[in-house]
Design a protein around this motif. Sequence first.
Motif, PDB file in Angstrom:
ATOM      1  N   ILE A  71      10.060  -0.212  -5.355  1.00 56.78           N
ATOM      2  CA  ILE A  71      10.625  -1.162  -6.304  1.00 56.78           C
ATOM      3  C   ILE A  71      10.797  -2.538  -5.660  1.00 56.78           C
ATOM      4  O   ILE A  71      10.654  -3.575  -6.314  1.00 56.78           O
ATOM      5  N   VAL A  72      11.042  -2.555  -4.343  1.00 55.25           N
ATOM      6  CA  VAL A  72      11.140  -3.819  -3.611  1.00 55.25           C
ATOM      7  C   VAL A  72       9.749  -4.470  -3.558  1.00 55.25           C
ATOM      8  O   VAL A  72       9.592  -5.677  -3.739  1.00 55.25           O
ATOM      9  N   PHE A 111       8.968  -5.932  -7.048  1.00 52.68           N
ATOM     10  CA  PHE A 111       9.724  -7.159  -7.264  1.00 52.68           C
ATOM     11  C   PHE A 111       9.135  -8.310  -6.444  1.00 52.68           C
ATOM     12  O   PHE A 111       8.931  -9.416  -6.959  1.00 52.68           O
ATOM     13  N   SER A 112       8.822  -8.032  -5.168  1.00 51.73           N
ATOM     14  CA  SER A 112       8.279  -9.076  -4.299  1.00 51.73           C
ATOM     15  C   SER A 112       6.905  -9.536  -4.768  1.00 51.73           C
ATOM     16  O   SER A 112       6.591 -10.727  -4.714  1.00 51.73           O
ATOM     17  N   LYS A 138       7.350 -11.874  -7.719  1.00 48.23           N
ATOM     18  CA  LYS A 138       7.804 -13.200  -7.333  1.00 48.23           C
ATOM     19  C   LYS A 138       6.703 -14.012  -6.674  1.00 48.23           C
ATOM     20  O   LYS A 138       6.452 -15.149  -7.037  1.00 48.23           O
ATOM     21  N   SER A 139       6.043 -13.396  -5.658  1.00 49.35           N
ATOM     22  CA  SER A 139       5.103 -14.172  -4.850  1.00 49.35           C
ATOM     23  C   SER A 139       3.715 -14.245  -5.448  1.00 49.35           C
ATOM     24  O   SER A 139       3.069 -15.283  -5.382  1.00 49.35           O
ATOM     25  N   THR A 156      10.995 -12.351   0.019  1.00 51.10           N
ATOM     26  CA  THR A 156      12.163 -11.814  -0.691  1.00 51.10           C
ATOM     27  C   THR A 156      13.374 -11.772   0.231  1.00 51.10           C
ATOM     28  O   THR A 156      14.473 -12.209  -0.135  1.00 51.10           O
ATOM     29  N   ALA A 209      18.947 -10.134  -6.973  1.00 51.72           N
ATOM     30  CA  ALA A 209      17.964  -9.050  -6.908  1.00 51.72           C
ATOM     31  C   ALA A 209      17.420  -8.908  -5.488  1.00 51.72           C
ATOM     32  O   ALA A 209      17.255  -7.791  -4.981  1.00 51.72           O
ATOM     33  N   SER A 210      17.160 -10.043  -4.834  1.00 54.68           N
ATOM     34  CA  SER A 210      16.633 -10.007  -3.467  1.00 54.68           C
ATOM     35  C   SER A 210      17.652  -9.408  -2.508  1.00 54.68           C
ATOM     36  O   SER A 210      17.282  -8.712  -1.552  1.00 54.68           O
ATOM     37  N   ALA A 251      17.429  -5.820  -2.896  1.00 60.58           N
ATOM     38  CA  ALA A 251      16.184  -5.392  -2.250  1.00 60.58           C
ATOM     39  C   ALA A 251      16.373  -5.311  -0.741  1.00 60.58           C
ATOM     40  O   ALA A 251      15.958  -4.335  -0.100  1.00 60.58           O
TER      41      ALA A 251
END
Lengths: 262, 280
Positions: free
Chosen positions: A112-113, A116-117, A120-121, B34, B250-251, B254
């Motif tokens: 999930i990280v 998400f990353s 974003k990127s 992140t 959120a980060s 994470a």
Amino acid sequence: MNTRTHPLLVAFAVLTFLFLVGPLVIIIGTSLSDTAFLTFPPEGLTLHWYQNIFEISAFRRTIMTSFALAVGGTAISMMIGVPAAYALARYRVELPKFLGNVYVLPILIPEIVLGFSLMKSVAIGAGLPIMTSLLLGHALLVLPYCVRVVGASLNAFDFSIEDAAVSLGCPRWKAFFTIVLPNVKAGIIAGFILAFITSLNDVSVSIFLTGPGVSTLPIQLLAHMEQFFDPTIASVSVLLMFVTVGVMAIVERTLGLTFLTK
Amino acid sequence: MVPFRSSPRLRAWALSAPAILLVTCFLLLPVFSTLATTFGDPEGPFATYAAYFDSRLRMRVLWRTMEVAVITTVISVIIGFLTAWVVAKTPGRLKSLLIIAAVFPLLTGVVVRSFAWLIILGKNGILNDFLLWIGVITEPLSMLYTEGSVIVAMVYLFVPLMILTLVGVLEGIPQDMTDAAASLGAKPAAAFREVVLPMAVPGLIVGSVLVFTGSFTSYATPQLLGGERQMMMGTFLYQNAMVRFDWVAASTVAAIMVVVTLTTVLLMSRVARKLNPVAG
């Protein structure tokens, strides 16, 4: 010693397997029920809910997307991962030891990280189109399977056969395709199929990368469940179980299912 | 191709380059970015973490996730070990059948497997229907959206993984060893405690790490069976990122997830190496 397993222990194991298989049987049952709600045992029998999958355009679309994504992402990952696995097995002295661990990072970092990353990127930061981000995300996600499973086959391969061909004047690329690849075919098929099913079932990476108009089947299922609670979800689930059966048959034929207990 | 022929080193790196590039561009850089955003607060590099650890709500999510992950791991170890023990001792064809029964759920998606528990535990679900029918209860129980429902589904998710990990390990323990212990006068319980268990410990640790990190970072299961009420780190990350659009929060979630999982993996693999009686 050769003691027999205690009957209580056997009973416990039987219960465990009922616990493992029962819920899946319940899904199959509910998918056949002639009611507009989910019920088990099914009341009346119908295949209507299977027909319904193809009548709901969102399911039709996402099934196509998911399969395309799983095949495409795995293919990309294989094209990148097989040479890497080959290099790891062939050039043990030339490459640093930790490199093998770099390729399994996609399993080590929480999915999930990663999702998400990537959103974003890559999807927003670099502005890549949704499908491209999904393909790259899935290729990354399944890389560990490609490298590890193919690597296991490559480690069992005797590279002196390849050396013999090269020393007799066979070009390296040709030796790779005609000698190495056919010998690790089982590993490539099994790796492909395990990567395929991982990609097909993925939620945590896809949920951040899907967007307007483009979704995958598991994400669509999640969304559908929050609004409707009819047996269509059960029939889609059964469809996915059929895919699992196919996957297991292929793994059994190539490496054997005991491969998964190692 | 000409320079490749001369240097195996160059060839090795050229073949590895695409994979290294993929991991660097799409994993290392995005994940570092992140992590980096969590230190960018104008009030100091650790301000976001201070805010996180000060908030009762957010700490509640972290503790709940820890709790669910630990309970899931303990239950999975017990069920997995006992079942794997029986499977490892089962002869031939039946054993393959049992392994198939464990692999099948493992390869079936998380959404499908969580959905099954939604049908079973729901208000009009199968378990309630059954309990009403046999007359144990008169009103349907609300079992969904509790910590218990999340744990049941998670145990369901991870028991196959535990069984498969441990069957391999238990099969690797030679019968000669327990026979030797028995012939030297050890009772079965003692032979188990002194011989089997120490040899199974590394496998138990590997399995536990997989289950703990898997449940600690899960998203779909807590989303479906826990909902808003039983927010866990995975669902909390998603909510911060996609519902509240607070990327820094959120980060931070994470980053905490990465630290907890990596610490667990590194720590436990050290412990496993120390405890391995064979590699000793």
